[in-house]
Design an enzyme around this catalytic site. Sequence first.
Site, PDB file in Angstrom:
ATOM      1  CE1 TYR A   1       4.505  -4.440   1.082  1.00  0.00           C
ATOM      2  CE2 TYR A   1       4.943  -2.449  -0.309  1.00  0.00           C
ATOM      3  CZ  TYR A   1       5.236  -3.215   1.011  1.00  0.00           C
ATOM      4  OH  TYR A   1       6.081  -2.889   1.763  1.00  0.00           O
TER       5      TYR A   1
ATOM      6  CG  ASP B   1      -3.745  -6.491  -0.592  1.00  0.00           C
ATOM      7  OD1 ASP B   1      -2.391  -6.483   0.039  1.00  0.00           O
ATOM      8  OD2 ASP B   1      -4.183  -5.350  -0.103  1.00  0.00           O
TER       9      ASP B   1
ATOM     10  CE  LYS C   1       0.285   1.128   3.738  1.00  0.00           C
ATOM     11  NZ  LYS C   1       0.880  -0.261   4.487  1.00  0.00           N
TER      12      LYS C   1
HETATM   13  C1  LIG Z   1       4.029   0.173   2.683  1.00  0.00           C
HETATM   14  C2  LIG Z   1       3.334   0.127   1.874  1.00  0.00           C
HETATM   15  N1  LIG Z   1       2.524  -0.958   1.330  1.00  0.00           N
HETATM   16  C3  LIG Z   1       2.130  -1.954   2.357  1.00  0.00           C
HETATM   17  C4  LIG Z   1       1.023  -2.840   1.895  1.00  0.00           C
HETATM   18  C5  LIG Z   1       1.227  -4.286   2.336  1.00  0.00           C
HETATM   19  C6  LIG Z   1       1.934  -4.515   3.596  1.00  0.00           C
HETATM   20  O1  LIG Z   1       1.375  -3.928   4.580  1.00  0.00           O
HETATM   21  P1  LIG Z   1       2.296  -3.547   6.099  1.00  0.00           P
HETATM   22  O2  LIG Z   1       1.026  -3.323   7.114  1.00  0.00           O
HETATM   23  O3  LIG Z   1       3.361  -2.324   5.711  1.00  0.00           O
HETATM   24  O4  LIG Z   1       3.007  -4.700   6.325  1.00  0.00           O
HETATM   25  C7  LIG Z   1       0.111  -5.065   1.935  1.00  0.00           C
HETATM   26  N2  LIG Z   1      -0.637  -4.900   0.845  1.00  0.00           N
HETATM   27  C8  LIG Z   1      -0.627  -3.715   0.020  1.00  0.00           C
HETATM   28  C9  LIG Z   1      -1.491  -3.443  -1.045  1.00  0.00           C
HETATM   29  C10 LIG Z   1       0.316  -2.588   0.582  1.00  0.00           C
HETATM   30  O5  LIG Z   1       0.324  -1.436  -0.138  1.00  0.00           O
HETATM   31  C11 LIG Z   1       3.598   1.265   0.635  1.00  0.00           C
HETATM   32  O6  LIG Z   1       3.016   0.588  -0.495  1.00  0.00           O
HETATM   33  O7  LIG Z   1       3.866   2.254   1.061  1.00  0.00           O
END
Ligand SMILES: C=C(NCc1c(COP(=O)(O)O)cnc(C)c1O)C(=O)O
Length: 396
Positions: free
Chosen positions: A114, A179, A204
């Site tokens: 990400y 992750d 998510k």
């Molecule tokens: C906001 C998005 N991603 C957040 C994300 C994060 C970060 O999470 P947050 O709760 O957005 O801080 C961590 N790991 C993965 C695989 C993620 O996809 C996105 O890909 O649209």
Amino acid sequence: ADHPIETPPRAPSPVHRFGTLAVHAGSPHDPTTGAVIEPISLSTTFAQTAVGKPVGQYEYSRSSNPNRENFEKAVAALEHAKHALAFASGSATTAIILQSLAAGSHVISVSDVYGGTHRKGARCQSYVYARDRVDISEHITPETKLVWIETPSNPTLRLVDIRAVASQAHEHGIMVVVDNTFLSPYIQNPLDHGADIVVHSVTKYINGHSDVVMGVAAFNSDAMKERLGFLQNAIGAIPSAFDSWLAHRGLKTMHLRVREATTNATAVAKALEGSPHVIAVNYPGLGSHPHRAIALRQHRNGMGGGMLSFRIKGGHAAAERFCQTTSLFTLAESLGGIESLIEVPSSMTHAGIPKEQREAVGVFDDLVRVSCGIEDAEDLKADVLQALEKAVVASK
Ligand SMILES: C=C(NCc1c(COP(=O)(O)O)cnc(C)c1O)C(=O)O
């Protein structure tokens, strides 16, 4: 009844199956009122009967809170972990795990992660991105303390053989973090494959309704609980009681939502794979996926999950037009909610990664990422196909 309940209901035992744990883990009935759904404990502080003698186990909400603890217990149960700790976001969870390492520690990360995770490492000399997704040996240094894996990866849906990487890493005393955001605990449990810590953007699939930003880490080590628990309180990047309550409620139906999203993503991926307007589809549930064997080993029943991405013919312009032509898929960042979302990673979630690094891992300008919600599969398929036709034909 005006007397406290004598015999609180039995907590679910680990032998129970996922759905039973999702509904009951971390969900004691209120011992005073018998409330089946836990009350929201908004108080930030708790009375003490004498100096240093709180009435119950709580003193101050940053340190611990009933709703957060119940949510953490539920996540631990679903990830087959002894401990879980919740943080203000997935990004905060990543940052605090990195902060828990000794100064000068070296981290190896898979290269397609990400964008927000990538940017944390990109500016740290002690970070290396390993293109090879199994053999990390060439990157190991005496200071290496952590291997960071994202499987499936955001947004190219590549998979990593967790057990293979973990066995290499553990030979050198290196921890492995996975992750697991893209699959949720329902489809994959990384600790069962040798990982030391599993993290989620709770934002998510776990919360699943696009109304909470939160993160969580789950693990077995008591020493890790002490270390991360100290940082959770000392840094204070914690979720609110209300967000913890909402995320716990969302978690209870996660298995149903993830199953439906997987059914929908499978249907959409097959429709895309059959379209003349599509260059390639990235979906671990398809037989054509390069890491399908890993999915069959690591994912519940080989499920692909609700996320996919694809390359559209006609370049970035066609990708943009596609995203402005769908009617059910909303153009927006984030993923894993009940509603279907689409985005163009090169201009949105992964825009911060330099172009040559992005394209080296398959994040091309014509790549569209799709988060399938729980709408009807036939409606989603029809929406994608009509948008494809309009987007690609218009670009000719
Ligand atoms: C906001 C998005 N991603 C957040 C994300 C994060 C970060 O999470 P947050 O709760 O957005 O801080 C961590 N790991 C993965 C695989 C993620 O996809 C996105 O890909 O649209």
